[in-house]
Design an enzyme around this catalytic site. Structure first.
Site, PDB file in Angstrom:
ATOM      1  N   LEU A 265      17.450  -4.972 -19.182  1.00  0.00           N
ATOM      2  CA  LEU A 265      16.733  -5.679 -17.892  1.00  0.00           C
ATOM      3  C   LEU A 265      17.806  -7.179 -18.710  1.00  0.00           C
ATOM      4  O   LEU A 265      17.387  -7.676 -19.814  1.00  0.00           O
ATOM      5  CB  LEU A 265      15.472  -5.930 -17.944  1.00  0.00           C
TER       6      LEU A 265
ATOM      7  N   GLY B 218      11.362  -2.913 -26.439  1.00  0.00           N
ATOM      8  CA  GLY B 218      11.496  -4.702 -26.344  1.00  0.00           C
ATOM      9  C   GLY B 218      11.466  -3.772 -24.045  1.00  0.00           C
ATOM     10  O   GLY B 218      10.686  -3.284 -23.818  1.00  0.00           O
ATOM     11  N   ASP B 219      13.218  -4.070 -23.753  1.00  0.00           N
ATOM     12  CA  ASP B 219      12.996  -4.167 -22.150  1.00  0.00           C
ATOM     13  C   ASP B 219      13.724  -2.932 -22.482  1.00  0.00           C
ATOM     14  O   ASP B 219      14.767  -2.962 -20.861  1.00  0.00           O
ATOM     15  CB  ASP B 219      14.270  -5.903 -21.934  1.00  0.00           C
ATOM     16  N   GLU B 220      13.829  -2.311 -23.378  1.00  0.00           N
ATOM     17  CA  GLU B 220      14.857  -0.818 -23.187  1.00  0.00           C
ATOM     18  C   GLU B 220      14.187   0.360 -22.508  1.00  0.00           C
ATOM     19  O   GLU B 220      13.334   0.944 -22.975  1.00  0.00           O
ATOM     20  CB  GLU B 220      15.864  -0.530 -24.083  1.00  0.00           C
TER      21      GLU B 220
END
Length: 232
Positions: free
Chosen positions: A123, A164-166
């Site tokens: 993201l 995280g955002d992965e």
């Protein structure tokens, strides 16, 4: 004879008979597990242990049956197994499970002469959102992202949160590399719509890198590295 706490139901007769016959035929102790429905319609897990009763000369003259409600233990085991292979925030498969699904996908691809796509998604500006609006908003955004990704793929595809955002997507059974393009377009369109989290309207996008098996590599780690490089 049933020893232990009283159960709201009895073990299935056929299971008791089967284990009884095994004990009477010479087995020392037989343990079985089964699921039963109680009178109120709920399901419970039962452990059944059957042991022989012998006389002084060692001959089997009967048997002892012990039934125990193991519902809580089974639920705890299932929860631990789930946590070992899933992300606690989104409930998505974690890297271990994604890697296993990828191995299954390429095994099928080798037999069917098709391809598997590995998509790495990150993201944009997530850290800014997380730092400025707090972790509650960030977590809500991640959950919503997971839901939207689920709307873009098939039942046979795997969406995984790497941390995280992965996110990582495994797309099996593709005829060629170009077959992954519609998924990319759909994902980008879904993520461009505003997110609503904790009273905030958030706008974000995503960077996506893609690697194709077997065109770009023959194993999970090498393809993941190429997808990650492509994403950046």
């Amino acid at each position: 004879e049933v020893v232990g706490q009283a159960l709201p139901t009895i073990p299935p007769k056929e299971l008791v008979v089967t284990t009884m016959l095994r004990v009477l035929s010479g087995e020392n102790i037989v343990q079985e597990e089964t699921t039963r429905q109680t009178r109120d319609g709920s399901l419970i897990d039962i452990s059944i242990t059957v042991a022989p009763l012998r006389n002084r000369s060692g001959q089997i003259r009967g048997y002892l049956t012990i039934a125990a409600d193991i519902t809580e233990r089974k639920a705890a085991e299932q929860k631990l197994e789930f946590l070992a292979f899933h992300d606690t925030l989104t409930g998505l498969p974690n890297r271990l499970l994604a890697q296993d699904r990828f191995a299954q996908a390429i095994a099928f691809a080798d037999r069917a002469y098709n391809k598997v796509a590995l998509l790495q998604l990150d993201l944009d500006n997530f850290k800014t959102i997380n730092d400025s609006l707090g972790h509650a908003v960030g977590d809500r955004l991640l959950k919503e992202t997971a839901d939207r990704l689920g709307e873009c793929v098939r039942d046979t595809d795997t969406i995984s949160r790497q941390g995280g955002d992965e996110f990582l997507l495994v797309l099996p059974s593709l005829l060629d590399a170009d077959a992954a393009a519609p998924f990319l377009v759909k994902i980008m369109e879904h993520l461009q719509n505003p997110f609503h989290a904790e009273g905030h309207d958030l706008f974000t996008s995503a960077s996506i890198g893609i690697a194709i098996y077997p065109d770009d590599g023959g194993d999970f780690d090498s393809l993941l590295k190429k997808a990650d490089t492509a994403m950046y």
